[in-house]
Design an enzyme around this catalytic site. Structure first.
Site, PDB file in Angstrom:
ATOM      1  N   TYR A 271      56.825  10.793  26.842  1.00 33.10           N
ATOM      2  CA  TYR A 271      56.549  10.459  25.467  1.00 33.10           C
ATOM      3  C   TYR A 271      57.653   9.516  25.009  1.00 33.10           C
ATOM      4  CZ  TYR A 271      54.804  10.489  20.791  1.00 33.10           C
ATOM      5  OH  TYR A 271      54.241  10.081  19.612  1.00 33.10           O
TER       6      TYR A 271
ATOM      7  N   HIS B   5      48.041  11.836  30.897  1.00 29.01           N
ATOM      8  CA  HIS B   5      48.331  11.958  32.324  1.00 29.01           C
ATOM      9  C   HIS B   5      49.644  12.692  32.508  1.00 29.01           C
ATOM     10  CE1 HIS B   5      50.212   8.229  30.900  1.00 29.01           C
ATOM     11  NE2 HIS B   5      51.103   8.380  31.866  1.00 29.01           N
TER      12      HIS B   5
END
Lengths: 300, 300
Positions: free
Chosen positions: A232, A240
């Site tokens: 992130y 994914h």
């Protein structure tokens, strides 16, 4: 040659006239600097890299060195050691004349840590992702077997909890030391960690269990040798998960970018809206479009 | 002193008598070797690490160096460069007398990911920590100003929320690129993350705010360029927090070992017992005493 020194050295020191314009990169870890500048009126890139310490020179380093004590505390001391000069060379790469392409190649972009609140996600990041319309065609090609079908290591075709597991492009599959696979979910409405709630726990647990089993079966690597995580921000907004060998110090597995799947599962178990509400920290390059959006919003 | 050289150096070369027994680790990437051997009949660990190239010395390196051409191809050349000796020191850390623990610490070993539940912590890890009685004398020396007092960058002397901030031994303080400081808390009953509850939020917030401010003031580095985290497992069981430059890819900042201070604060805000109950994943070396305990308990 009137220069006695140069003669003694065996050659002229062509670098004595090098003028540094900018430091492109400074790697303290690798003991290297990448410089852009001028060498006799030509553009040049000069790379200085200290060399590894050769084990077979250690005895000579100790016997021929000068030592200066810097710090002492209990059983610990730190010295500055000057080894015999010939055992301590700097590998120097000169690219001259250098083009713009060479300069850019070695230029490091500055990174800034962004602290994105749940609000920031909705008002800054989400609109940016939508506006960009990043193409995910290559992901859909994989899920629909229109591309890379022969590379698939494992598939669960269920539309809710299913996924495709395949080697990451960075892994050449030649050795398991740097094993790197990606699990891509079949669900198409999940962009990132921010979209996950407790309702996705069956999906995450399925990927965790079946991904580990498929890697053990195909590569013989048990789950205790795996690091399983989300990025992130991710590099593309279709959910994914990364499976990498624990022994492999792969870029992107740092605490500011990676989120362990096992932590994500536990966090969603205790709070379905954990990833909606949390402030998430991540680094952004100064030339990233999202970085400008955070700047514009005065969140940096 | 009959030794003219030693007099000239300012001090005796105590390392000239070091005899290497084994190379514990050889890091070609970081230009470092970790040696185990004997120093005047005592066990010693000696670490040789080349230092980062200081940008402010580059001009002097170029003007005062000896160059030897190794390879030339089109616009690319490679030289071996001998810089002036005083600009090319090797940082040398001596641990003497060294224990088995120090030797093991630097030896390269296989790693396994352990998933420690809250229960495992109480029944396996905590008894192990207590049984080991790791010496924290060097930490107390710092807190009591009996050692390294001149290295302290900032101190808040409050007994509950106070801490000492000082450069980590791994950082030579010559450039901020690889900035690395440690905040050590004054409270003496906190071993690690596992001991933290919401009652410690004032301590954590104080370290976060004042640590950032002290680093900005002393080094000019803003918090958006910092990575602030705990290790779990830590290398010593007295609570401390790592402050490292975001740009520096330092070992130990990976997702399997590091826990961002900002995440820890948020997690404790929403659940005071977060770190008591959670399963925490971390890598353990195969020769770590704690690893054997997890094996014995059939948790691996």
């Amino acid at each position: 040659d009137p220069d006695g020194n140069a003669e003694e050295n065996g050659e002229k020191n062509i670098l004595s006239g090098f003028k540094t314009t900018t430091v492109l990169k400074d790697s303290a870890l690798e003991k290297a600097v990448f410089l852009h500048g001028k060498l006799e009126d030509q553009e040049a890139v000069v790379i200085l890299q200290k060399t590894p310490i050769r084990e077979d020179t250690v005895a000579e380093i100790f016997s021929g060195c000068k030592l200066k004590l810097e710090m002492k505390n209990d059983i610990y001391s730190i010295y500055h050691l000057q080894p015999p000069a010939h055992l301590n060379v700097i590998k120097t790469t000169v690219i001259c004349p250098a083009t713009e392409h060479h300069v850019k190649k070695y230029q490091v972009q500055e990174h800034f840590l962004v602290e994105e609140t749940g609000e920031d996600y909705l008002s800054i990041t989400l609109p940016y992702i939508k506006e960009q319309r990043f193409s995910l065609q290559w992901v859909f090609n994989i899920l629909e077997k229109k591309a890379e079908a022969d590379r698939i290591v494992y598939e669960d075709s269920d539309k809710d909890v299913g996924f495709v597991l395949l080697p990451d492009m960075k892994w050449d599959q030649k050795q398991i030391h740097d094993l790197y696979l990606i699990a891509i979910v079949h669900q198409r409405d999940l962009k990132s960690l921010r979209d996950l709630t407790a309702s996705h726990l069956p999906l995450l647990q399925n990927i965790c269990t079946k991904g580990k089993a498929a890697i053990l079966k195909r590569y013989g690597l048990p789950s205790s040798k795996l690091r399983i995580y989300f990025h992130y921000q991710p590099s593309y907004y279709h959910l994914h998960i990364h499976f990498t060998a624990l022994s492999f110090d792969v870029p992107g597995c740092g605490v500011v970018r990676a989120h362990l799947l096992s932590d994500v599962i536990q966090n969603l178990q205790s709070d379905s809206h954990y990833y909606r509400k949390r402030t998430l920290s991540f680094p952004l390059r100064a030339d990233d479009g999202l970085f400008s959006k955070f700047k514009q919003a005065e969140r940096l």
